[in-house]
Scaffold this active site. Structure first.
Site, PDB file in Angstrom:
ATOM      1  N   GLU A  25       0.821  -1.213   0.000  1.00  0.00           N
ATOM      2  CA  GLU A  25       0.000   0.000   0.000  1.00  0.00           C
ATOM      3  C   GLU A  25       0.859   1.270   0.000  1.00  0.00           C
ATOM      4  OE1 GLU A  25      -1.561   1.264   3.907  1.00  0.00           O
ATOM      5  OE2 GLU A  25      -1.006  -0.746   4.544  1.00  0.00           O
ATOM      6  N   LYS A  84      -6.292   9.758   1.246  1.00  0.00           N
ATOM      7  CA  LYS A  84      -6.232   8.403   1.802  1.00  0.00           C
ATOM      8  C   LYS A  84      -7.383   7.610   1.186  1.00  0.00           C
ATOM      9  CE  LYS A  84      -6.692   6.100   6.290  1.00  0.00           C
ATOM     10  NZ  LYS A  84      -6.750   6.309   7.750  1.00  0.00           N
ATOM     11  N   VAL A 104      -5.156  -0.524   3.137  1.00  0.00           N
ATOM     12  CA  VAL A 104      -5.230  -1.971   2.898  1.00  0.00           C
ATOM     13  C   VAL A 104      -6.455  -2.285   2.044  1.00  0.00           C
ATOM     14  CG1 VAL A 104      -5.586  -4.225   3.991  1.00  0.00           C
ATOM     15  CG2 VAL A 104      -3.997  -2.572   5.012  1.00  0.00           C
ATOM     16  N   ASP A 136     -17.403   4.010  13.632  1.00  0.00           N
ATOM     17  CA  ASP A 136     -16.323   3.946  12.655  1.00  0.00           C
ATOM     18  C   ASP A 136     -15.744   2.530  12.572  1.00  0.00           C
ATOM     19  OD1 ASP A 136     -14.061   4.312  11.101  1.00  0.00           O
ATOM     20  OD2 ASP A 136     -13.319   6.042  12.205  1.00  0.00           O
ATOM     21  N   SER A 138     -13.368   0.264   9.899  1.00  0.00           N
ATOM     22  CA  SER A 138     -12.524   0.420   8.712  1.00  0.00           C
ATOM     23  C   SER A 138     -13.063  -0.354   7.511  1.00  0.00           C
ATOM     24  CB  SER A 138     -11.110  -0.070   9.016  1.00  0.00           C
ATOM     25  OG  SER A 138     -10.326  -0.028   7.845  1.00  0.00           O
ATOM     26  N   ALA A 139     -12.943   0.284   6.347  1.00  0.00           N
ATOM     27  CA  ALA A 139     -13.312  -0.386   5.095  1.00  0.00           C
ATOM     28  C   ALA A 139     -12.355  -1.534   4.774  1.00  0.00           C
ATOM     29  CB  ALA A 139     -13.330   0.622   3.948  1.00  0.00           C
ATOM     30  N   ASP A 140     -11.235  -1.625   5.494  1.00  0.00           N
ATOM     31  CA  ASP A 140     -10.345  -2.784   5.329  1.00  0.00           C
ATOM     32  C   ASP A 140     -11.122  -4.086   5.531  1.00  0.00           C
ATOM     33  OD1 ASP A 140      -8.261  -0.974   5.106  1.00  0.00           O
ATOM     34  OD2 ASP A 140      -7.246  -1.570   6.959  1.00  0.00           O
ATOM     35  N   LYS A 157      -4.542  -2.917  14.271  1.00  0.00           N
ATOM     36  CA  LYS A 157      -3.930  -1.779  14.956  1.00  0.00           C
ATOM     37  C   LYS A 157      -4.512  -1.642  16.356  1.00  0.00           C
ATOM     38  CE  LYS A 157      -4.984   0.844  11.662  1.00  0.00           C
ATOM     39  NZ  LYS A 157      -5.300   2.055  10.910  1.00  0.00           N
TER      40      LYS A 157
HETATM   41  N1  PSU Z   1      -0.817   0.106   9.629  1.00  0.00           N
HETATM   42  C1  PSU Z   1       0.172   0.954  10.034  1.00  0.00           C
HETATM   43  N2  PSU Z   1       0.040   2.280   9.731  1.00  0.00           N
HETATM   44  C2  PSU Z   1      -1.024   2.759   8.999  1.00  0.00           C
HETATM   45  C3  PSU Z   1      -2.031   1.843   8.559  1.00  0.00           C
HETATM   46  C4  PSU Z   1      -1.882   0.540   8.909  1.00  0.00           C
HETATM   47  O1  PSU Z   1       1.142   0.520  10.647  1.00  0.00           O
HETATM   48  O2  PSU Z   1      -1.058   3.953   8.712  1.00  0.00           O
HETATM   49  C5  PSU Z   1      -3.146   2.325   7.647  1.00  0.00           C
HETATM   50  C6  PSU Z   1      -3.460   1.222   6.603  1.00  0.00           C
HETATM   51  O3  PSU Z   1      -3.403   1.827   5.331  1.00  0.00           O
HETATM   52  C7  PSU Z   1      -4.872   0.789   6.924  1.00  0.00           C
HETATM   53  C8  PSU Z   1      -5.434   2.094   7.381  1.00  0.00           C
HETATM   54  O4  PSU Z   1      -5.525   0.253   5.816  1.00  0.00           O
HETATM   55  O5  PSU Z   1      -4.395   2.597   8.251  1.00  0.00           O
HETATM   56  C9  PSU Z   1      -6.761   1.954   8.059  1.00  0.00           C
HETATM   57  O6  PSU Z   1      -7.273   3.247   8.258  1.00  0.00           O
HETATM   58  P1  PSU Z   1      -8.805   3.453   8.750  1.00  0.00           P
HETATM   59  O7  PSU Z   1      -8.807   2.905  10.157  1.00  0.00           O
HETATM   60  O8  PSU Z   1      -9.055   4.919   8.675  1.00  0.00           O
HETATM   61  O9  PSU Z   1      -9.663   2.626   7.834  1.00  0.00           O
HETATM   62 MN    MN Z   2     -12.584   4.737   9.443  1.00  0.00          MN
END
Ligand code: PSU
Ligand code: MN
Length: 295
Positions: A25, A84, A104, A136, A138-140, A157
């Protein structure tokens, strides 16, 4: 109108010859580290994939196209100003000619369209703490549920609600394979996470489970690899998550804010652990891709 995706020659040839390819990514480059560390992490991840015998395909949006397989000079363009991109954001970013860094989920959406089945990252996104306030998720997770690919991460995370995310992964039918561990790693910390659905000991075993899962109509699988060096940062994390809420930071901005706060408050220790685990996860994703190609 030209198609939205441009695949580099190297990646196109490798895919055509069914050689191992690993997607990487660009959100990590743009938003995961203070500049210029993000570019260094991206390059180190690509090098690790090559050392393991696979071809890296770093993905991002530049010059009106979704690019698969970026040149080293292109990585420099993923600055904090980059959008993003989750799966929903790819098309608009390409059409509008903006620079876009894939998460991701965004990376998996592109990987699916070109036939890449492996990816390495730091930590998967998931259910944010305090759900449903904020509501919230994640779309992951949605991408992983529907796209047949193996994602190697150091779990979820840990600024998220990890047990809730593990439950949701089960609901979505996503296997969680613990890399030589029985519990889902907590990103900076190896121990203390919820149980994985299966423990695996070898890349070849993970590859065979993935193939069987796909033949059974399954989508994505998560391989959770514990960080080599484990850091206990829970109190700092709680504080950073609170600070984000106090400052009204929401949505896509939460993760970059919390990671930056931790990097600052640990004098760069989390940054080092984060970088090392990302590179090691890229290498393991390549090991699984190589094992898959040999099946
Ligand atoms: N893992 C890390 N640092 C990051 C991310 C993951 O160590 O910055 C990023 C990845 O791109 C993951 C995203 O897909 O955070 C998820 O963000 P959100 O929770 O806003 O969906
Ligand atoms: Mn989010």
């Amino acid at each position: 109108m030209q198609g939205p995706v441009a695949v580099s020659d190297e990646v196109r040839v490798a895919l055509g010859e069914e050689r191992p390819v690993v997607a990487l990514e660009t959100t990590l480059i743009a938003h995961g580290f203070p500049a210029p560390d993000g570019v260094a992490v991206g390059l180190a991840s690509e090098a690790a994939v090559r050392e393991a015998g696979a071809i890296p395909a770093t993905i991002g949006v530049l010059d009106g196209r979704v690019q698969v397989g970026l040149a080293a000079a292109d990585l420099e363009r993923f600055t904090p100003e980059a959008r993003k991109l989750g799966p929903r954001d790819l098309a608009a970013c390409a059409v509008q000619g903006a620079v876009g860094a894939t998460t991701v989920g965004g990376t998996l959406a592109v990987a699916a369209t070109v036939g890449i089945r492996f990816m390495g990252t730091g930590g998967l996104g998931g259910v944010h703490r305090g759900f449903p306030d904020p509501p919230d998720v994640s779309a992951d997770l949605g991408a992983l549920a529907r796209i047949p690919a193996v994602v190697v991460s150091s779990g979820v995370k840990s600024l998220l609600d990890v047990p809730a995310t593990a439950e949701l992964l089960e609901t979505l039918g996503v296997p969680t394979l613990g890399w030589r561990t029985d519990t889902l790693p907590l990103f900076y910390a190896a121990e203390g996470g919820p149980p994985v659905s299966t423990r695996v000991e070898a890349a070849d075993e993970a590859a065979r489970i993935a193939v069987s899962h796909w033949r059974l109509g399954g989508g994505g699988l998560l391989v959770g690899r514990p960080p080599a060096e484990s850091l206990e940062v829970e109190p700092l994390l709680e504080q950073a998550v609170l600070d984000a809420a106090t400052r009204g930071i929401t949505g896509q901005a939460v993760t970059p804010f919390v990671l930056a706060a931790l990097h600052e408050r640990t004098g760069g220790e989390t940054l080092r652990v984060n970088r090392d685990l990302i590179v090691a996860n890229a290498r393991l994703a390549a090991d699984v891709a190589v094992a898959y190609a040999a099946l």
